[in-house]
Motif scaffolding. Structure first.
Motif, mmCIF file in Angstrom:
data_model
loop_
_atom_site.group_PDB
_atom_site.id
_atom_site.type_symbol
_atom_site.label_atom_id
_atom_site.label_comp_id
_atom_site.label_asym_id
_atom_site.label_seq_id
_atom_site.Cartn_x
_atom_site.Cartn_y
_atom_site.Cartn_z
ATOM 1 N N CYS A 69 43.836 123.392 39.787
ATOM 2 C CA CYS A 69 43.709 124.643 40.114
ATOM 3 C C CYS A 69 44.379 124.831 42.133
ATOM 4 C CB CYS A 69 42.618 124.963 40.010
ATOM 5 S SG CYS A 69 42.150 125.296 38.716
ATOM 6 N N GLU A 70 44.996 124.210 42.409
ATOM 7 C CA GLU A 70 45.209 123.439 43.627
ATOM 8 C C GLU A 70 45.380 125.293 44.586
ATOM 9 O OE1 GLU A 70 47.726 120.788 43.856
ATOM 10 O OE2 GLU A 70 46.582 118.825 43.826
ATOM 11 N N ASP A 71 46.611 125.596 43.804
ATOM 12 C CA ASP A 71 47.374 127.017 44.424
ATOM 13 C C ASP A 71 45.795 128.237 44.459
ATOM 14 O OD1 ASP A 71 49.559 125.900 44.907
ATOM 15 O OD2 ASP A 71 50.472 127.078 43.225
ATOM 16 N N GLU A 72 45.194 127.740 43.037
ATOM 17 C CA GLU A 72 44.062 129.162 43.090
ATOM 18 C C GLU A 72 43.302 128.636 43.752
ATOM 19 O OE1 GLU A 72 45.437 127.684 41.192
ATOM 20 O OE2 GLU A 72 46.083 128.748 39.264
ATOM 21 N N LEU A 73 42.461 127.577 45.026
ATOM 22 C CA LEU A 73 41.670 127.264 45.005
ATOM 23 C C LEU A 73 41.938 127.303 46.881
ATOM 24 C CD1 LEU A 73 40.471 123.842 43.663
ATOM 25 C CD2 LEU A 73 39.376 125.770 43.715
ATOM 26 N N LEU A 74 43.252 126.965 46.743
ATOM 27 C CA LEU A 74 43.367 127.357 48.240
ATOM 28 C C LEU A 74 43.133 129.195 49.069
ATOM 29 C CD1 LEU A 74 47.142 125.826 48.911
ATOM 30 C CD2 LEU A 74 45.019 125.263 50.053
ATOM 31 N N GLY A 75 43.322 130.050 47.702
ATOM 32 C CA GLY A 75 42.838 131.270 48.188
ATOM 33 C C GLY A 75 41.733 131.884 48.351
ATOM 34 N N ILE A 76 40.739 130.614 48.040
ATOM 35 C CA ILE A 76 39.111 131.113 48.383
ATOM 36 C C ILE A 76 38.371 130.294 48.711
ATOM 37 C CG2 ILE A 76 39.033 131.830 46.252
ATOM 38 C CD1 ILE A 76 37.957 129.313 45.022
ATOM 39 N N ALA A 77 39.246 128.505 49.454
ATOM 40 C CA ALA A 77 39.034 127.385 50.399
ATOM 41 C C ALA A 77 37.914 127.764 51.509
ATOM 42 C CB ALA A 77 40.352 127.125 50.879
ATOM 43 N N ASP A 78 38.752 129.523 52.557
ATOM 44 C CA ASP A 78 38.030 129.587 53.109
ATOM 45 C C ASP A 78 36.827 130.259 52.843
ATOM 46 O OD1 ASP A 78 38.169 132.182 52.541
ATOM 47 O OD2 ASP A 78 38.860 133.237 54.058
ATOM 48 N N GLN A 79 36.109 129.761 52.109
ATOM 49 C CA GLN A 79 34.560 130.670 51.612
ATOM 50 C C GLN A 79 34.074 129.538 51.131
ATOM 51 O OE1 GLN A 79 34.946 134.604 48.840
ATOM 52 N NE2 GLN A 79 37.466 134.617 49.240
ATOM 53 N N LEU A 80 34.501 128.566 50.739
ATOM 54 C CA LEU A 80 33.341 127.209 49.519
ATOM 55 C C LEU A 80 33.991 125.985 50.270
ATOM 56 C CD1 LEU A 80 33.045 126.818 46.219
ATOM 57 C CD2 LEU A 80 34.812 126.301 45.765
ATOM 58 N N CYS A 81 33.162 125.599 50.241
ATOM 59 C CA CYS A 81 32.726 124.193 50.957
ATOM 60 C C CYS A 81 32.793 123.131 49.313
ATOM 61 C CB CYS A 81 32.245 123.287 51.970
ATOM 62 S SG CYS A 81 32.032 121.729 52.106
ATOM 63 N N ILE A 82 34.045 122.250 49.070
ATOM 64 C CA ILE A 82 34.228 121.120 47.707
ATOM 65 C C ILE A 82 33.345 120.132 48.829
ATOM 66 C CG2 ILE A 82 34.701 119.814 46.125
ATOM 67 C CD1 ILE A 82 36.746 121.799 45.896
ATOM 68 N N SER A 83 31.441 120.448 48.396
ATOM 69 C CA SER A 83 31.244 119.358 49.021
ATOM 70 C C SER A 83 30.801 118.137 48.162
ATOM 71 C CB SER A 83 29.438 119.437 49.366
ATOM 72 O OG SER A 83 28.537 118.399 50.131
ATOM 73 N N TYR A 84 30.386 117.974 46.782
ATOM 74 C CA TYR A 84 30.709 116.568 46.240
ATOM 75 C C TYR A 84 31.374 116.565 44.751
ATOM 76 C CZ TYR A 84 28.183 113.110 43.779
ATOM 77 O OH TYR A 84 28.020 111.929 42.927
ATOM 78 N N PHE A 85 31.958 115.934 45.301
ATOM 79 C CA PHE A 85 33.006 115.808 44.022
ATOM 80 C C PHE A 85 34.034 114.708 44.353
ATOM 81 C CE2 PHE A 85 37.245 118.313 41.595
ATOM 82 C CZ PHE A 85 37.157 117.068 41.195
ATOM 83 N N LEU A 86 33.494 112.949 43.465
ATOM 84 C CA LEU A 86 34.111 111.661 43.729
ATOM 85 C C LEU A 86 35.704 111.568 43.032
ATOM 86 C CD1 LEU A 86 30.957 109.677 43.198
ATOM 87 C CD2 LEU A 86 31.752 110.842 45.230
ATOM 88 N N GLU A 87 35.898 112.506 42.597
ATOM 89 C CA GLU A 87 37.507 112.371 41.773
ATOM 90 C C GLU A 87 37.834 113.068 43.085
ATOM 91 O OE1 GLU A 87 39.302 112.364 37.809
ATOM 92 O OE2 GLU A 87 37.235 112.183 38.227
#
Length: 265
Positions: free
Chosen positions: A32-50
């Motif tokens: 979901c790279e493109d979609e996540l870019l749209g909400i990147a300034d509102q969200l911090c993926i803090s824990y995602f070992l993958e």
């Protein structure tokens, strides 16, 4: 989004956790790279070992959990995750219904270990594979094997906006009608789990002329006493019916009860 994992950015923190699973649902998030870019300034993926080897500390505003509980360590770990998560969403068939590995629930795990492993004494496992909701409260369950990327983005954005995710609970049959797909059961007598399966796949299999095999688990309204005779009418015997209900979502209560009733009469 992950390079700031160890920092306090002031944005809501997302954590992604893995239990017994194939990683397919986590890969859906990565896709979901493109979609996540749209909400990147509102969200911090803090824990995602993958996606990152730099895990950030909790507590987390939203935790996505993939996989089923299959060991004592899993039980302890999911309780910890629940404690440090404001919202906990299970993603995929393993997390919501035990996954393919829940087939062990109908067999002798000790026998499996002795047959499969050269040193079974090294293997620590529970006798059953269970969904996350069997151990801790869950705020939302996102079904599928794997999950649908559109539904995943809907869940993430919904919780960012403070609303309930808008994920349909109707059956695959509605999706067939929406895309104009001819019913494979009516037209060709093909056994299909569409009438009892949760929507989300876009009726992919019926669109290519094959019956739905239930990868999104049971819909919110199922009527197996009326449905199973239709499978028999279309050529399935008892073993076929049991097998088709025991796949990705074998431990889902509706599928489990129907398969046990069919097997034992």
């Amino acid at each position: 989004m992950t390079e700031e994992a160890g920092q306090d950015t002031g944005r809501p923190k997302l954590a992604v956790w893995k239990f017994a699973s194939c990683d397919g649902c986590q890969l859906t998030l990565l896709d979901c790279e493109d979609e996540l870019l749209g909400i990147a300034d509102q969200l911090c993926i803090s824990y995602f070992l993958e996606a990152s080897s730099v895990p950030g500390p909790g507590p987390y505003d939203l935790s996505l959990v993939e996989g089923s509980v299959t060991t004592e360590q899993d039980v302890e770990r999911i309780r910890y995750i629940r404690e440090v998560s404001r919202r906990l969403v299970t993603i995929g068939a393993c997390a919501t219904a035990g996954g393919v590995q829940a087939l062990r629930n109908y067999a002798d795990v000790a026998e499996f270990r002795s047959v499969v492993y050269a040193r079974p004494d090294y293997i620590q496992t529970l006798a059953t594979s269970t969904p996350i909701s069997a151990h801790v409260p869950v705020d939302f369950e996102l079904r599928g094997c794997p999950i649908d990327r559109g539904q995943l983005i809907e869940v993430i954005t919904a919780y960012l906006a403070g609303r309930t995710p808008d994920v349909p609970a109707h059956s695959v049959c509605f999706e067939c009608k929406r895309r104009g797909t001819v019913c494979v059961t009516v037209a060709h007598g093909t056994p299909c789990l569409g009438p009892v399966t949760h929507a989300g796949c876009g009726a992919l299999c019926p669109a290519y002329g094959r019956g739905c095999y239930g990868c999104f688990g049971p819909s919110d309204s199922t009527n197996f006493p009326a449905f199973v005779p239709l499978l028999r009418r279309d050529g399935m015997d008892t073993l076929d019916v049991v097998r088709v209900l025991r796949t990705f979502n074998t431990a889902a209560p509706e599928f489990d009860a129907a398969s046990r009733k069919e097997q034992h009469g």
